[in-house]
Design a protein around this motif. Sequence first.
Motif, PDB file in Angstrom:
ATOM      1  N   SER A   1      24.848 -23.363  25.545  1.00 38.09           N
ATOM      2  CA  SER A   1      25.857 -24.127  26.279  1.00 38.09           C
ATOM      3  C   SER A   1      25.564 -25.626  26.262  1.00 38.09           C
ATOM      4  CB  SER A   1      25.944 -23.643  27.732  1.00 38.09           C
ATOM      5  OG  SER A   1      24.789 -24.021  28.464  1.00 38.09           O
TER       6      SER A   1
ATOM      7  N   SER B   1      25.997 -28.533  20.316  1.00 43.03           N
ATOM      8  CA  SER B   1      26.634 -27.899  19.162  1.00 43.03           C
ATOM      9  C   SER B   1      26.534 -28.855  17.979  1.00 43.03           C
ATOM     10  CB  SER B   1      28.102 -27.574  19.468  1.00 43.03           C
ATOM     11  OG  SER B   1      28.824 -28.765  19.720  1.00 43.03           O
TER      12      SER B   1
ATOM     13  N   LYS C   1      27.733 -30.113  24.450  1.00 39.12           N
ATOM     14  CA  LYS C   1      28.934 -29.309  24.683  1.00 39.12           C
ATOM     15  C   LYS C   1      29.561 -29.633  26.037  1.00 39.12           C
ATOM     16  CE  LYS C   1      28.345 -25.073  21.992  1.00 39.12           C
ATOM     17  NZ  LYS C   1      28.124 -23.608  22.068  1.00 39.12           N
TER      18      LYS C   1
END
Length: 587
Positions: free
Chosen positions: A250, A253, A262
């Motif tokens: 989470s 990325s 993210k």
Amino acid sequence: MKDKYYIGLASTFHDPAIAILDRDGTVIFAESTERYLQNKRAMGSPADTEIWIENQIRNYCPNAAEAEFHISTTWSQNYVNSLKLFYNLGFYNFSPTAIIRKTIHTAYKSMLPNENLVWFLNKQFASNIQTGANLERTLRWSFNNNSIKRYRFNHHETHAAYSAFSSTFDNATCLVVDGIGEKGSVSYFKYADNQLELKGHHKGSESLGFFYTLITLLCEFNPIAGEEWKVMGLAPYGKKDDTYYKLLNSLISIKDCNVKFKNNPNLILKVIGVINEDLNGSKESVFAKKANLAYTGQLLFSEYMIELLNNLYKKGYSENLALSGGCALNSAFNGKIICETNFKELYIPSAPGDDGTAIGAAYLSLKRDRPDMKMVRTNKLSPYLGNQINDQEVENYIKFSGNKRVEKYPGMVHMVTAKLLAQGKLIGWSQGRAEFGPRALGNRSILADPRKVDMKDVINSRIKFREEFRPFAPSILAEYGNNYFEDYQDSPYMERTLKFKDEVLSKIPAVVHVDQTGRLQSVSKDLNPTFHALIDCFNQLTGVPIILNTSFNVMGKPIINSFQDALNVFYNSGLDVLVINDYVISK
């Protein structure tokens, strides 16, 4: 013709190093400062330590009084100016005002807490201000030489120059991935026609290097001490944890060739809290939970890197990959690159971390001074570029110590040592010039017989005094690599981990990790004829072309540098035999 020397000084506050090139681009000396100081990572020490630097100039720069010197460091002038501005504004106060604290928080979203960021910038400023001053003073005062030119190069450019110009590629895609550079943690270059061209770089504080630092901290290891190795060693004992995977995934990325948050970076603190609570409150063993965390973190790191590399490949620069930066030390991932990305060839130098930027900076100063010089190599750059223990030191020891258990075997020491290894002896082995980089590659090594099931435990308990989950490396004759490893790749600098074939596991249990892998060193006659001869003799005696190889040190200390360092480890550990050049010292 006037002699010229190109001296690169790695000026990051951790892992400082020096490299000296002659006018033809030959690397005549390269060494990490930690070796001389015997202080792991040499935090905050300049690469050109007083007194020591004068000795190196005398040793490696003949006619230093008349020569021209090009001195370069590894962070640009603009970057140093920014650090100076932060200093003048009071950003390095460890109890900053609310305004400064808010400014840092707003302007620089980081995976590091603010106090760590302040510490990092403070150390960087001090290191880059002082590095080079001792060398310049020494040249002016001790050699009466004022023919000196100074340069500061972009940090990621020095990484890329080292990987490109030390490779045998005539063209390559050069990728740098580390904790942080001058603008971000990722840069990529095209190397072709003898030129290195920056094609793009990430801007921001997101970082795969800092992501791995986070995993290291969560596993309760110390990244300041360079204990990311422990995460790599622990990971194969675990399995994917879906909860950890979701939490960690989470955070960041990959977008094209950039790393992006993210969500709000403040989520990092929440993730840390949830994972710590789970580790501390679990009914499972703490070891098992940490192993699962290490496995999951390594898995995510590999997935991010594969996505980044495949995106980079699509840009069409070259099918050859030259990889550098601190993340290139992740040997567990490096072994997957050829099989799981589109690149056809991979080169990682022996010191891809910040110590290696010393060579990169020296190369760049050479290119600036001689822009038309061809840099393409026809053979691999030798990693054996450091200090050498001379025979006179051993002779003095024999004369004054009274030790009668010293024998000299000119031209035969490899045969004698092979027999001792086959008898199960633990051997400290020092030959020729020291390796440049963090791995022992057969010149400053502790060696053992890989056939014995309990050998790993014996070394850990008698010499290394380290965690039992950390593996030891197999040094294998390069010509036998295909017989022992699946999808074998040449690994001259111990830079990648590969999987052993099922049928050989019982032959060499001491160097097989729990996941059936080994971080191998491919040993060739060209790069290290003495070490190759030793393993060849061992193979003739045992039918096994592999020996167990680990660094000649104890946990928490750098690899030995001097004869005195070698004696200290020898007499304060469970080593049976010490081999220095042609001398064999027994207890």
